[in-house]
Design an enzyme around this catalytic site. Structure first.
Site, PDB file in Angstrom:
ATOM      1  N   CYS A  85      -6.189 -30.906 -67.342  1.00  0.00           N
ATOM      2  CA  CYS A  85      -6.446 -29.972 -68.436  1.00  0.00           C
ATOM      3  C   CYS A  85      -7.907 -29.511 -68.404  1.00  0.00           C
ATOM      4  CB  CYS A  85      -6.042 -30.582 -69.773  1.00  0.00           C
ATOM      5  SG  CYS A  85      -5.902 -29.346 -71.107  1.00  0.00           S
ATOM      6  N   HIS A 189      -0.395 -31.482 -68.562  1.00  0.00           N
ATOM      7  CA  HIS A 189      -0.679 -32.896 -68.825  1.00  0.00           C
ATOM      8  C   HIS A 189       0.370 -33.771 -68.141  1.00  0.00           C
ATOM      9  CE1 HIS A 189      -3.853 -32.574 -71.924  1.00  0.00           C
ATOM     10  NE2 HIS A 189      -3.277 -31.402 -72.185  1.00  0.00           N
ATOM     11  N   GLU A 191       0.522 -36.904 -68.107  1.00  0.00           N
ATOM     12  CA  GLU A 191       0.818 -38.042 -68.980  1.00  0.00           C
ATOM     13  C   GLU A 191       1.806 -37.683 -70.089  1.00  0.00           C
ATOM     14  OE1 GLU A 191      -2.624 -36.007 -71.071  1.00  0.00           O
ATOM     15  OE2 GLU A 191      -1.893 -36.265 -69.023  1.00  0.00           O
TER      16      GLU A 191
END
Length: 210
Positions: A85, A189, A191
Site C-alpha cells: 500500500c 493489502h 494481509e
C-alpha cells in the site's frame, strides 16, 4: 537476527495483520523493528504503510539511519523487498498528496490522487478488485491473476511502464503492483486478501532474486 524478516515499524503500518499473515504464509522469525542494525542483517524486508504519503514518509525518515539501512540492504545488498500500500507508494520519486513530498525514488514516478471520471466511481478505491498481469519477469513473477483487497485514494504512476507488474480497473486503469530487480510493491493489502494474499506472501518468502 541474520535470518530475520524485517517488518519495518515506523508508526504507519498495519503491523499486527501483516505479521500474522506472514506467519500464516510460512514465515519463521519476523522482527517487527525500527532498528537499522536489524534491517542490515535481515534476509527479507517488508515495508507496510497506511494513511497519507507525507505522514508515512516523515515517519520513516524520522528514524535515524533507517533510510540509509534500507538503501544499503535493499538497493546495494539485493535482498527481497516487499512494499505494501503506502509502503509501495514510497518507492516513487514523489507523492502529490497535500503538496509535494519526496519518496525513496527507487522506482521513478509520482503518486497522484485517483481522478473521478465517472460519478459512479467512488474514491477511495475500497474493496475487492481484479489483479491483471502486465509483466512476467523478475519480481513480477510473484504476482498472479486473481482478486485482492484495495483501500486507497492515491495511486502510483511509474515513469517507465516496464516497472508495472499488474493493473486493476477503477473507472480506468490503476497500477496494482510494481516490480524491479529485487523490489516488489503492491497497492492492495495481501494481509486482507485471504487465500490470494497468503499465496503471494508465500511466494515472496521463497523468492530468490539473485
Amino acid at each position: 537476527m541474520s535470518e530475520a524478516i524485517a517488518l519495518i515499524d515506523y508508526g504507519a503500518g498495519n503491523l499486527h495483520s501483516v505479521h500474522n499473515a506472514l506467519k500464516a504464509a510460512g514465515a519463521g522469525h519476523i522482527a517487527v523493528t525500527a532498528d537499522p542494525d536489524i534491517v542490515r542483517g535481515a534476509r527479507r524486508i517488508v515495508l507496510p504503510g497506511v494513511g497519507a504519503f507525507s505522514a508515512c514518509r516523515n515517519g520513516l525518515w524520522s528514524i535515524p539511519g533507517m533510510v540509509e539501512a534500507l538503501e544499503e540492504r535493499v538497493i546495494r545488498g539485493g535482498v527481497p523487498f516487499l512494499g505494501i500500500c503506502v509502503g509501495m507508494q514510497l518507492l516513487a520519486t514523489r507523492g502529490l498528496e497535500h503538496g509535494e513530498t519526496p519518496g525513496l525514488g527507487w522506482i521513478p514516478g509520482d503518486v497522484k490522487r485517483i481522478e473521478r471520471t465517472d460519478p459512479r466511481i467512488k474514491v477511495p478505491h475500497m474493496g475487492w478488485n481484479d489483479v491483471a498481469l502486465t509483466a512476467h519477469k523478475g519480481a513480477a513473477d510473484l504476482i498472479e491473476e486473481g482478486e485482492a483487497y484495495f483501500l486507497h485514494s492515491y495511486h502510483f504512476v511509474p515513469d517507465d511502464g516496464h516497472h508495472v507488474a499488474a493493473m486493476t480497473d477503477h473507472g480506468g486503469g490503476i497500477v496494482a503492483a510494481v516490480a524491479r530487480d529485487n523490489l516488489l510493491g503492491v497497492q492492495f493489502h495481501p494481509e486482507k486478501s485471504q487465500a490470494y494474499g497468503l499465496a503471494l506472501l508465500a511466494r515472496f518468502l521463497e523468492w530468490d532474486p539473485q
